[in-house]
Design an enzyme around this catalytic site. Structure first.
Site, PDB file in Angstrom:
ATOM      1  N   LYS A  12       0.861  -1.200   0.000  1.00 34.39           N
ATOM      2  CA  LYS A  12       0.000   0.000   0.000  1.00 34.39           C
ATOM      3  C   LYS A  12       0.888   1.238   0.000  1.00 34.39           C
ATOM      4  O   LYS A  12       2.078   1.176   0.370  1.00 34.39           O
ATOM      5  CB  LYS A  12      -0.932   0.026   1.217  1.00 34.39           C
ATOM      6  CG  LYS A  12      -0.238  -0.039   2.594  1.00 34.39           C
ATOM      7  CD  LYS A  12       0.279   1.279   3.138  1.00 34.39           C
ATOM      8  CE  LYS A  12       0.990   1.133   4.482  1.00 34.39           C
ATOM      9  NZ  LYS A  12       1.867   2.277   4.808  1.00 34.39           N
ATOM     10  N   ASP A 139      -1.500  -1.374  10.841  1.00 32.47           N
ATOM     11  CA  ASP A 139      -2.022  -1.296   9.465  1.00 32.47           C
ATOM     12  C   ASP A 139      -2.350  -2.671   8.872  1.00 32.47           C
ATOM     13  O   ASP A 139      -2.688  -2.780   7.696  1.00 32.47           O
ATOM     14  CB  ASP A 139      -1.145  -0.433   8.547  1.00 32.47           C
ATOM     15  CG  ASP A 139       0.288  -0.895   8.472  1.00 32.47           C
ATOM     16  OD1 ASP A 139       0.586  -1.947   9.065  1.00 32.47           O
ATOM     17  OD2 ASP A 139       1.096  -0.212   7.824  1.00 32.47           O
TER      18      ASP A 139
HETATM   19  O1  C5P Z   1       1.204  -1.283  15.274  1.00 33.68           O
HETATM   20  P1  C5P Z   1       2.636  -1.449  14.863  1.00 33.68           P
HETATM   21  O2  C5P Z   1       3.256  -2.682  15.443  1.00 33.68           O
HETATM   22  O3  C5P Z   1       2.846  -1.341  13.398  1.00 33.68           O
HETATM   23  O4  C5P Z   1       3.393  -0.213  15.503  1.00 33.68           O
HETATM   24  C1  C5P Z   1       4.784  -0.146  15.631  1.00 33.68           C
HETATM   25  C2  C5P Z   1       5.121   1.036  16.541  1.00 33.68           C
HETATM   26  O5  C5P Z   1       4.744   2.249  15.891  1.00 33.68           O
HETATM   27  C3  C5P Z   1       4.328   1.048  17.835  1.00 33.68           C
HETATM   28  O6  C5P Z   1       4.994   0.316  18.846  1.00 33.68           O
HETATM   29  C4  C5P Z   1       4.278   2.532  18.161  1.00 33.68           C
HETATM   30  O7  C5P Z   1       5.506   2.964  18.702  1.00 33.68           O
HETATM   31  C5  C5P Z   1       4.155   3.162  16.799  1.00 33.68           C
HETATM   32  N1  C5P Z   1       2.746   3.414  16.403  1.00 33.68           N
HETATM   33  C6  C5P Z   1       2.031   4.397  17.074  1.00 33.68           C
HETATM   34  N2  C5P Z   1       0.744   4.670  16.696  1.00 33.68           N
HETATM   35  C7  C5P Z   1       0.173   3.991  15.656  1.00 33.68           C
HETATM   36  C8  C5P Z   1       0.894   2.997  14.971  1.00 33.68           C
HETATM   37  C9  C5P Z   1       2.195   2.731  15.377  1.00 33.68           C
HETATM   38  O8  C5P Z   1       2.543   5.046  17.991  1.00 33.68           O
HETATM   39  N3  C5P Z   1      -1.103   4.292  15.291  1.00 33.68           N
END
Ligand code: C5P
Length: 274
Positions: A12, A139
């Site tokens: 994406k 995502d």
């Molecule tokens: O959800 P994901 O594992 O992809 O997120 C990785 C890191 O990115 C999280 O630990 C956080 O630090 C940050 N993040 C965030 N807010 C989001 C998505 C990701 O703070 N909406």
């Protein structure tokens, strides 16, 4: 024995991305438009034997250990609730650049959930699959839906948008830099967007240039000038719009169909038209 299942997780890009608030759970609230593109990994699932575990092999772009691969997480999540899930052997051929803001890892996890659901008749509907997907990453739920949409919350509240960019050539450029998502989020001061994204993406693409913004560009471009230069190079080639995708390091450019493109990026850069 059931036949092998092969699926092709896609990537994406983000059309605009605003971080609107910091949440008590440590994540951030955001607003973005997810747009799927036909650049794919390949994922093969065959039924294994013995203890119900998942054996993961990979090819293509090298990956770190299998134990914390998102595919292993997807299998374990389902196994907790569906003890009848048999052992599986999964092969992942990685083509989508990693740590690149293209959601390739999230797509692999989401596609494996769907493949296991179908292959072993687990009976999960789209909302249930999205709930599992959110446990793997913010995502991931998008890749269950996998159509253009406005995303809010952590990225899991999805509102379909009638948006299609098939009249444009889309070029991805990645200078081989990996950006850690948490590093990028830590560099943002949340703020409300000046205008709602869904109204900006309804404008003609040539009007996006000064309106459609990704909050991560400022910190990422200042830490990695090579990424900023990729965006400038796309504009020099006549892009109608160019931006960082997600937290980067990939930038994309939208060009007229008849654009004449001749890039001179260094040979180790990933450059791909979708
Ligand atoms: O959800 P994901 O594992 O992809 O997120 C990785 C890191 O990115 C999280 O630990 C956080 O630090 C940050 N993040 C965030 N807010 C989001 C998505 C990701 O703070 N909406």
């Amino acid at each position: 024995m059931p036949p092998a299942v092969i699926v092709f997780p896609n990537c994406k890009i983000n059309l605009g991305l605003h971080i609107t608030g910091k949440r008590p759970d440590g994540y951030h609230d955001l607003q973005t438009v997810f747009y799927p593109l036909p650049l794919h990994d390949a994922l093969e699932v065959v039924t294994g034997t013995g203890n119900p575990t998942m054996a993961l092999t990979t090819s293509g772009i090298p990956l770190d250990g299998a134990a914390d691969n998102i595919c292993t997480k997807a299998y374990r999540l389902l196994q907790q609730d569906f003890p009848q899930l048999p052992a599986v052997a999964v092969h992942l051929h990685k083509y989508i650049p990693v740590g690149a803001g293209l959601g390739g890892g999230s797509a692999d996890g989401a596609f494996l959930l769907q493949a296991l659901n179908r292959k072993y008749s687990l009976g999960l509907d789209e909302p249930a699959l999205m709930a599992y997907a959110l446990q793997m990453g913010s995502d991931c739920p998008f890749f269950i839906h996998n159509r253009p949409c406005l995303a809010t919350g952590r990225g899991e509240h999805l509102q379909p948008l009638s948006l299609q960019l098939s009249d444009y050539r889309i070029v991805l450029v990645n200078p081989g830099i990996h950006i850690a998502t948490a590093w990028a989020f830590a560099r943002i001061r949340p703020a409300a967007p000046e205008a709602p994204l869904e109204s900006i993406v309804r404008l003609p693409v040539p009007e996006w240039k000064h309106r459609l913004k990704n909050d991560f560009e400022a910190p990422v471009f200042s830490a990695y000038p090579d990424i900023a230069e990729c965006k400038e190079a796309l504009y020099r080639q006549g892009a109608l719009y160019a931006a960082l995708s997600g937290t980067g390091a990939t930038v994309y450019g939208l060009f007229e169909k008849n654009a004449h493109l001749s890039f001179s990026f260094p040979p180790h850069y990933f450059v791909k038209e979708c």
